[in-house]
Design an enzyme around this catalytic site. Structure first.
Site, PDB file in Angstrom:
ATOM      1  N   GLU A   1       0.821  -1.223   0.000  1.00 46.51           N
ATOM      2  CA  GLU A   1       0.000   0.000   0.000  1.00 46.51           C
ATOM      3  C   GLU A   1       0.850   1.265   0.000  1.00 46.51           C
ATOM      4  OE1 GLU A   1      -3.245  -0.038   2.786  1.00 46.51           O
ATOM      5  OE2 GLU A   1      -4.020  -1.915   2.001  1.00 46.51           O
TER       6      GLU A   1
HETATM    7  C1  LIG Z   1       3.309  -9.363   0.428  1.00 44.89           C
HETATM    8  C2  LIG Z   1       2.930  -8.391  -0.620  1.00 44.89           C
HETATM    9  C3  LIG Z   1       1.601  -8.252  -0.989  1.00 44.89           C
HETATM   10  C4  LIG Z   1       1.234  -7.394  -2.027  1.00 44.89           C
HETATM   11  N1  LIG Z   1      -0.063  -7.362  -2.449  1.00 44.89           N
HETATM   12  C5  LIG Z   1      -0.357  -6.672  -3.588  1.00 44.89           C
HETATM   13  C6  LIG Z   1      -1.652  -6.767  -4.171  1.00 44.89           C
HETATM   14  O1  LIG Z   1      -2.545  -7.440  -3.662  1.00 44.89           O
HETATM   15  N2  LIG Z   1      -1.878  -6.099  -5.322  1.00 44.89           N
HETATM   16  C7  LIG Z   1      -0.924  -5.337  -5.930  1.00 44.89           C
HETATM   17  O2  LIG Z   1      -1.190  -4.776  -6.968  1.00 44.89           O
HETATM   18  N3  LIG Z   1       0.311  -5.202  -5.368  1.00 44.89           N
HETATM   19  C8  LIG Z   1       0.617  -5.858  -4.231  1.00 44.89           C
HETATM   20  N4  LIG Z   1       1.869  -5.766  -3.685  1.00 44.89           N
HETATM   21  C9  LIG Z   1       2.856  -4.898  -4.307  1.00 44.89           C
HETATM   22  C10 LIG Z   1       3.272  -3.715  -3.469  1.00 44.89           C
HETATM   23  O3  LIG Z   1       2.305  -2.722  -3.507  1.00 44.89           O
HETATM   24  C11 LIG Z   1       4.637  -3.274  -4.015  1.00 44.89           C
HETATM   25  O4  LIG Z   1       5.567  -4.220  -3.532  1.00 44.89           O
HETATM   26  C12 LIG Z   1       5.022  -1.904  -3.640  1.00 44.89           C
HETATM   27  O5  LIG Z   1       4.256  -1.006  -4.363  1.00 44.89           O
HETATM   28  C13 LIG Z   1       6.506  -1.600  -3.882  1.00 44.89           C
HETATM   29  O6  LIG Z   1       6.948  -2.039  -5.135  1.00 44.89           O
HETATM   30  P1  LIG Z   1       8.307  -2.893  -5.239  1.00 44.89           P
HETATM   31  O7  LIG Z   1       8.241  -3.957  -4.217  1.00 44.89           O
HETATM   32  O8  LIG Z   1       8.496  -3.289  -6.637  1.00 44.89           O
HETATM   33  O9  LIG Z   1       9.436  -1.882  -4.790  1.00 44.89           O
HETATM   34  P2  LIG Z   1      10.172  -0.782  -5.688  1.00 44.89           P
HETATM   35  O10 LIG Z   1       9.150   0.048  -6.380  1.00 44.89           O
HETATM   36  O11 LIG Z   1      11.232  -1.423  -6.482  1.00 44.89           O
HETATM   37  O12 LIG Z   1      10.827   0.130  -4.571  1.00 44.89           O
HETATM   38  C14 LIG Z   1      12.046  -0.182  -3.918  1.00 44.89           C
HETATM   39  C15 LIG Z   1      12.326   0.879  -2.866  1.00 44.89           C
HETATM   40  O13 LIG Z   1      12.463   2.152  -3.490  1.00 44.89           O
HETATM   41  C16 LIG Z   1      11.634   3.107  -2.833  1.00 44.89           C
HETATM   42  N5  LIG Z   1      11.205   4.109  -3.807  1.00 44.89           N
HETATM   43  C17 LIG Z   1      10.644   3.919  -5.013  1.00 44.89           C
HETATM   44  N6  LIG Z   1      10.406   5.102  -5.602  1.00 44.89           N
HETATM   45  C18 LIG Z   1      10.823   6.055  -4.761  1.00 44.89           C
HETATM   46  C19 LIG Z   1      10.838   7.482  -4.765  1.00 44.89           C
HETATM   47  N7  LIG Z   1      10.382   8.192  -5.780  1.00 44.89           N
HETATM   48  N8  LIG Z   1      11.337   8.129  -3.699  1.00 44.89           N
HETATM   49  C20 LIG Z   1      11.822   7.445  -2.662  1.00 44.89           C
HETATM   50  N9  LIG Z   1      11.828   6.105  -2.585  1.00 44.89           N
HETATM   51  C21 LIG Z   1      11.338   5.423  -3.611  1.00 44.89           C
HETATM   52  C22 LIG Z   1      10.471   2.302  -2.277  1.00 44.89           C
HETATM   53  O14 LIG Z   1       9.905   2.975  -1.154  1.00 44.89           O
HETATM   54  C23 LIG Z   1      11.193   1.017  -1.858  1.00 44.89           C
HETATM   55  O15 LIG Z   1      11.733   1.197  -0.584  1.00 44.89           O
HETATM   56  C24 LIG Z   1       2.235  -6.608  -2.642  1.00 44.89           C
HETATM   57  C25 LIG Z   1       3.557  -6.706  -2.242  1.00 44.89           C
HETATM   58  C26 LIG Z   1       3.912  -7.594  -1.256  1.00 44.89           C
HETATM   59  C27 LIG Z   1       5.364  -7.711  -0.891  1.00 44.89           C
END
Ligand SMILES: Cc1cc2nc3c(=O)[nH]c(=O)nc-3n(C[C@H](O)[C@H](O)[C@H](O)COP(=O)(O)OP(=O)(O)OC[C@H]3O[C@@H](n4cnc5c(N)ncnc54)[C@H](O)[C@@H]3O)c2cc1C
Length: 740
Positions: A440
């Site tokens: 989220e």
């Molecule tokens: C257990 C689990 C359940 C989930 N359930 C769902 C679901 O039901 N439906 C769905 O659609 N998604 C779901 N997700 C996805 C979740 O919303 C994403 O994991 C999340 O949006 C982050 O994306 P990412 O993991 O690819 O991290 P990335 O986007 O690769 O980010 C890596 C890091 O960079 C930071 N970052 C990125 N951009 C910036 C910025 N501009 N400034 C500062 N920091 C930044 C982030 O905060 C993070 O710390 C789930 C994820 C998990 C792990």
């Protein structure tokens, strides 16, 4: 020329041009995120002079008789059915009877109104249900959270056509359909709008009839409930190359409801998120055809998917994870306090050591604060607000404080919490922490980009109107709108600056407060003082950095922290008021307030230390933080007073953590609470023996220094403590791989 025309020509016009050039360029998705939801108490804080009458106009969150009966009935029954060790380490899933119980009792339809066969619960009732299940099993809590949060249910309620609601909502409410929500894909995580998943509007023969529809291709991952979902709320980029639904070729992000049994869909594989057994996995679609009316809201909402998602997030983010986090903070405080009372080392309970008290005090205050903020936010949501900035604050700060509290509780328990097994009541929550931090809106992004970045524009009394005026393609109309607001803004800023400086140098004694006497009055006034200082520093930061603030994430994050502290402390004062101002809870209120003021000053200080306009920063630092009036962190004595609340049975302890130990406990937590009660009862006898120099109670009993009843109490106590201190061990072959 009248003076208004003069002002417009000579002052507004140049300002309009200059501000237009400096204004941050917002992408369409950023603009939609800012437009989503509405503002609430965050706007009052941003104004620099919160209206305390409006504050008290929000009634405390409360349950109806039906909601209370659901907590006492089905929720308690569900908790009794949950064995988290079995779920997480043996089954990797909820048992079939739990799935049936959840469906049959409407757990998946808490937000769906009764007219569609849902439970129609308030935000507060929904939150209470999630809180209680969380301390028993994170797997089960997440399973319940998702259908009631951002996903098909919420999207249909807000944007669905009547036909879609009539068909889908009763089926979702009764568990006939299991929904999941697919936004994230490998290339698009935080930057979800960068997805490459597409839907192309096309015509296809279905059962001999040509049908208008969408051909979908996607690859999603991390999708909760996906492996068992029967319907997917799918986000994708809609293209209309043949202009079958309008003149745009690139229509934009859209959301459709896709039954998962359609040809071309691959679904069912699982991820294993932090060793939690809730269903989560990837799914893909290759040339999947759905009719055009699968678009949530119909063709009318084609291309509005991002705005729809942001709007759904504005409410949902304020409920699910904050409820889980609040319960986790209470659980950490409760178990660590009880354990520190029953566990002795060096001949005394470890809770008497200052090092342990430091952790316990912080955990007690965290539990008070996060629960206060959960209740206040739910009260706002139940008044009909969808406060996007508040819900982002809650998601971020509730999960961060949960992380701190669970880490503290792990440290206090030491080996007892490290050794896994059925009697380890902390390990599951500890492993689940990164999930709450990541989903989220991952916390780093939320802190650095969203809370202040969006909050500043959304919650500021004039900024949104100014940005709209500056973005107006009709320059004449834009200038007129800008002229109507900018002078009010400047007047507001001048008053705020005077107020911020005046309050800083007079210890806020003249600031407005809804109560005059007592410590709470002091805290309300100081809160007003810091709201004015925050407002002033924010304005000057925006003025100095303009569009480049977007890249100065560290500054934005610190300003967001100040807004968050102001919000969280407001919630603490509201809780203190709503619960009847119990004197015995005052140490918790004091700790939260003192820590909050200290953090606010530190963050403002750090902003000014890194402020690009150095001269202005030095002057501001002097004016806003007079050298002799700096905030101090909570004293050691106050921290120890907070810790003591967790170490003795009392009404204050019950108010603080009782919600989690009087309901829905696992056997191992029941055992801990029992040992705690025995130790508390036995303490006067132990003290008497110690003073008499009698170390061994059995010898004392033999000498007649103890009655039989007293000796029995000490025996019971010793057995109960031994059971708590015990950890699990396993047969040598227990970890051998089982045949598939
Ligand atoms: C257990 C689990 C359940 C989930 N359930 C769902 C679901 O039901 N439906 C769905 O659609 N998604 C779901 N997700 C996805 C979740 O919303 C994403 O994991 C999340 O949006 C982050 O994306 P990412 O993991 O690819 O991290 P990335 O986007 O690769 O980010 C890596 C890091 O960079 C930071 N970052 C990125 N951009 C910036 C910025 N501009 N400034 C500062 N920091 C930044 C982030 O905060 C993070 O710390 C789930 C994820 C998990 C792990």
């Amino acid at each position: 020329m009248d003076w208004r025309a003069w002002r417009r020509q000579w002052l507004t016009e140049p300002l309009y041009r200059k501000a237009g050039a400096a204004m941050p360029r917002l992408s369409a998705t950023e603009q939609e995120a800012i437009d989503a939801g509405d503002v609430w108490w965050d706007a009052q804080l941003f104004s620099g002079q919160p209206d305390w009458q409006a504050f008290f106009a929000t009634p405390p969150a409360a349950l109806t008789a039906q909601e209370q009966a659901f907590l006492d009935g089905p929720v308690a029954q569900l908790c009794a059915m949950l064995d988290d060790w079995d779920i997480s380490w043996n089954r990797y899933d909820l048992p079939p009877q739990v799935w049936s119980f959840l469906k049959d009792n409407g757990f998946f339809g808490m937000i769906i109104p009764r007219q569609y066969s849902g439970l129609g619960f308030s935000a507060y009732a929904h939150s209470e249900v999630v809180s209680r299940i969380s301390v028993r099993s994170v797997t089960c809590a997440v399973t319940v959270m998702v259908p009631n949060s951002l996903g098909p249910g919420e999207l249909l309620l807000q944007f669905g056509t009547q036909e879609q609601r009539d068909y889908w909502l009763p089926r979702l409410a009764q568990g006939q359909e299991i929904p999941s929500f697919g936004l994230t894909s490998p290339e698009a995580g935080s930057d979800a709008a960068a997805m490459t998943d597409t839907g192309v509007v096309c015509k296809q023969m279905v059962d001999g009839v040509e049908e208008l529809g969408i051909r979908l291709n996607w690859g999603k991952r991390y999708i909760t409930l996906s492996p068992v979902a029967t319907v997917l709320g799918l986000a994708f980029k809609l293209l209309d190359p043949d202009h079958l639904i309008g003149s745009d070729t690139e229509v934009g992000i859209s959301v459709a409801l896709v039954p998962t049994n359609l040809p071309g869909i691959t679904i069912g594989r699982r991820h294993l998120p932090s060793m939690q057994a809730f269903q989560n996995g990837p799914n893909q679609g290759k040339d999947v055809f759905v009719p055009i009316n699968a678009l949530i809201g119909g063709v009318e909402k084609a291309g509005q998917g991002w705005a729809m998602l942001m709007s759904a997030l504005a409410a949902g983010r304020g409920i699910s994870l904050p409820s889980l986090s609040s319960a986790a903070c209470m659980f950490a405080a409760h178990t660590a306090g009880a354990y520190a009372r029953v566990r002795t080392q060096f001949g005394i309970p470890i809770g008497k050591f200052e090092g342990i008290q430091e952790k316990l005090g912080r955990m007690a205050a965290n539990a008070y604060l996060v629960e206060a903020a959960r209740r206040f936010t739910c009260a706002g949501l139940d008044q009909g607000y969808k406060p996007s900035v508040v819900s982002a604050i809650m998601k971020l700060h509730a999960t961060e404080r949960m992380r701190q509290s669970i880490n503290d509780a792990m440290d206090v328990h030491a080996g007892k919490a490290v050794i896994d097994g059925p009697s380890n009541y902390l390990g599951g929550l500890y492993r689940a922490l990164p999930v709450g931090i990541t989903v989220e809106g991952a916390n780093i992004l939320t802190r650095n980009l969203i809370v202040f970045g969006q909050g500043a524009i959304r919650a500021h009394p004039y900024l949104m109107q100014e940005v709209t005026a500056l973005g107006n393609s009709d320059q004449e109309a834009g200038e007129a709108a800008f002229d109507a607001v900018i002078w009010k803004h400047l007047g507001h800023s001048t008053k705020n600056a005077l107020r911020a400086i005046g309050h800083a140098w007079t210890k806020a004694v003249f600031a407005k407060s809804p109560v005059q006497a007592g410590l709470a009055g002091v805290y309300y006034r100081r809160l007003g003082r810091y709201a004015a200082a925050f407002s002033l520093v924010s304005e000057l930061t925006l003025l100095t950095l303009g569009g480049s603030l977007k890249r100065r994430e560290m500054l934005s994050a610190r300003l967001g922290d100040v807004l968050a502290e102001l919000f969280l402390l407001s919630a603490v004062l509201k809780r203190w008021h709503d619960e009847g101002q119990h004197e015995s809870d005052l140490p918790l209120v004091r700790w939260c307030a003192e820590q909050s003021f200290f953090t606010i000053e530190r963050r403002l200080n750090d902003v000014l230390f890194n402020f690009p306009a150095r001269g202005l920063a030095i002057v501001l630092r002097f004016l806003l933080q007079p050298p002799a009036m700096k905030a101090k962190p909570p004293s050691d004595q106050l921290t120890a007073m907070c810790a003591d609340i967790l170490l003795e049975p009392s009404e204050s302890r019950d108010r603080l953590v009782g919600a989690v130990w009087t309901t829905c406990n696992s056997a191992s937590v029941e055992q801990l609470e029992y040992a705690f009660e025995q130790v508390a009862q036995a303490q006067p006898i132990l003290d008497r023996l110690k003073h008499g120099g009698l170390k061994d109670w059995r010898v004392a009993h033999a000498k007649g220094a103890l009655t039989d009843a007293q000796a029995q109490l000490l025996e019971r106590m010793q057995a109960a403590v031994a059971a708590v201190v015990n950890v699990d061990d396993f047969a040598p072959d227990a970890f051998a791989r089982k045949p598939a």
